[in-house]
Design a protein around this motif. Sequence first.
Motif, mmCIF file in Angstrom:
data_model
loop_
_atom_site.group_PDB
_atom_site.id
_atom_site.type_symbol
_atom_site.label_atom_id
_atom_site.label_comp_id
_atom_site.label_asym_id
_atom_site.label_seq_id
_atom_site.Cartn_x
_atom_site.Cartn_y
_atom_site.Cartn_z
ATOM 1 N N TYR B 246 0.872 -1.376 0.020
ATOM 2 C CA TYR B 246 0.037 0.064 0.081
ATOM 3 C C TYR B 246 0.836 1.342 -0.210
ATOM 4 N N ASP B 247 1.757 1.158 0.965
ATOM 5 C CA ASP B 247 2.505 2.121 0.906
ATOM 6 C C ASP B 247 3.502 3.072 0.064
ATOM 7 N N GLU B 248 4.108 1.391 -0.808
ATOM 8 C CA GLU B 248 4.857 0.848 -1.949
ATOM 9 C C GLU B 248 3.982 2.230 -3.124
ATOM 10 N N ILE B 249 2.522 1.808 -3.316
ATOM 11 C CA ILE B 249 1.444 2.659 -4.259
ATOM 12 C C ILE B 249 1.014 3.517 -4.213
ATOM 13 N N LEU B 250 1.139 4.046 -3.052
ATOM 14 C CA LEU B 250 0.586 4.935 -2.985
ATOM 15 C C LEU B 250 0.864 6.429 -3.209
ATOM 16 N N PRO B 251 2.442 6.638 -1.812
ATOM 17 C CA PRO B 251 3.589 7.956 -2.490
ATOM 18 C C PRO B 251 4.368 7.943 -4.753
ATOM 19 N N ALA B 252 4.104 6.802 -4.849
ATOM 20 C CA ALA B 252 3.671 6.983 -6.497
ATOM 21 C C ALA B 252 2.602 7.909 -7.290
#
Lengths: 94, 260
Positions: B246-252
């Motif tokens: 989730y954290d990997e996807i959302l900052p992007a």
Amino acid sequence: MSETRIPNQRPALAKSADADLHPTTPKLEPIDDLTSKAGSATSDVMRAPKEEKLVTIKIDIPKSLRKSLRVEAEKRGISVPQLINAVLRDRARS
Amino acid sequence: MPTIAVLSMKGGVGKSTITLGLASVAWERGHRALIVDLDPQANATMGLDVLAPVFTTNDVLADARPGIAVDAVMGTGWAPHIKVLAAERALEHRNINEGRHSALRLRASFASLPRSYDLVLIDCPPSLGELTRNALSAADLAVVVTEPGYFALHGAAQALEAVEIIRGTTNPGLRVATIVINRARPHLAEQQVRINELREAYGSLVSPTVLPERTSVPQAQGAGIPIHAWHSPGAREISELFEDIYDEILPAVNLNARNG
């Protein structure tokens, strides 16, 4: 007393005409296709199914539903009564 | 705000599991999430504890008027901030081309709907038919799911090709967020070979987070609750890994929004 009306209010979402139709239900073939080979010497296997007596049912449905049924029937290349028959037949089986 | 399509061309690799896992992170963090179930099997719908939806994505796609999807949004058994556009068996009827702008029916029906949520997740069916085309045309990001197996890797490659095709046609802004390896058993040599193959082929596009196979996942799905709410060591382990993804996807996504 004035009636309050919301301008440009769109009709609400309705169930799609095929919501109760199982996805594997084949498109209905025109009756002509079934009867064309009946009576020939070697292909009587295609004899037309025994005709059932038809009855008339009168029901009231929303205009929007009739429109959806027409659209769906046109898409499937069948008439509205044929579509309704297919849906009801599928429903009665399940 | 971001709309994320979760896809693979192979069935059974865990698209609904990943969708529900990411939804579970949103549940845990209090983020407003809308899960759009575009798979006629309706597994995501069931996992969200929704048993008899009134309106479904089938009705939305059949209608396709701008903004009509809002009529079909309903609550889930999870929490008030987790909503669903449920699926049903009849959705299979919509997996065919329905004429002009057929792939844009979902996007049109959404209109400004995604703005009401912190996250929109679309669970795709395992096919490259009209439902997947609609999902990818409506999404900002694609999350490709695979298992570390020969067939699944081919399914992932086909999903990536599908993303490229949609980028070139109906949705130039679509990007691949990540490729998630699911249901891994890294002690198996064959699986390790496949994971290495995937990393060699797609490099940093493959998520560093690999999800192992854990019985707590189907247990939580069967109970219709978020994996974060299932109390077992395996569930805690998987929950943390979903948070990493989730954290990997959302900052992007946030970075993309700022640049846009």
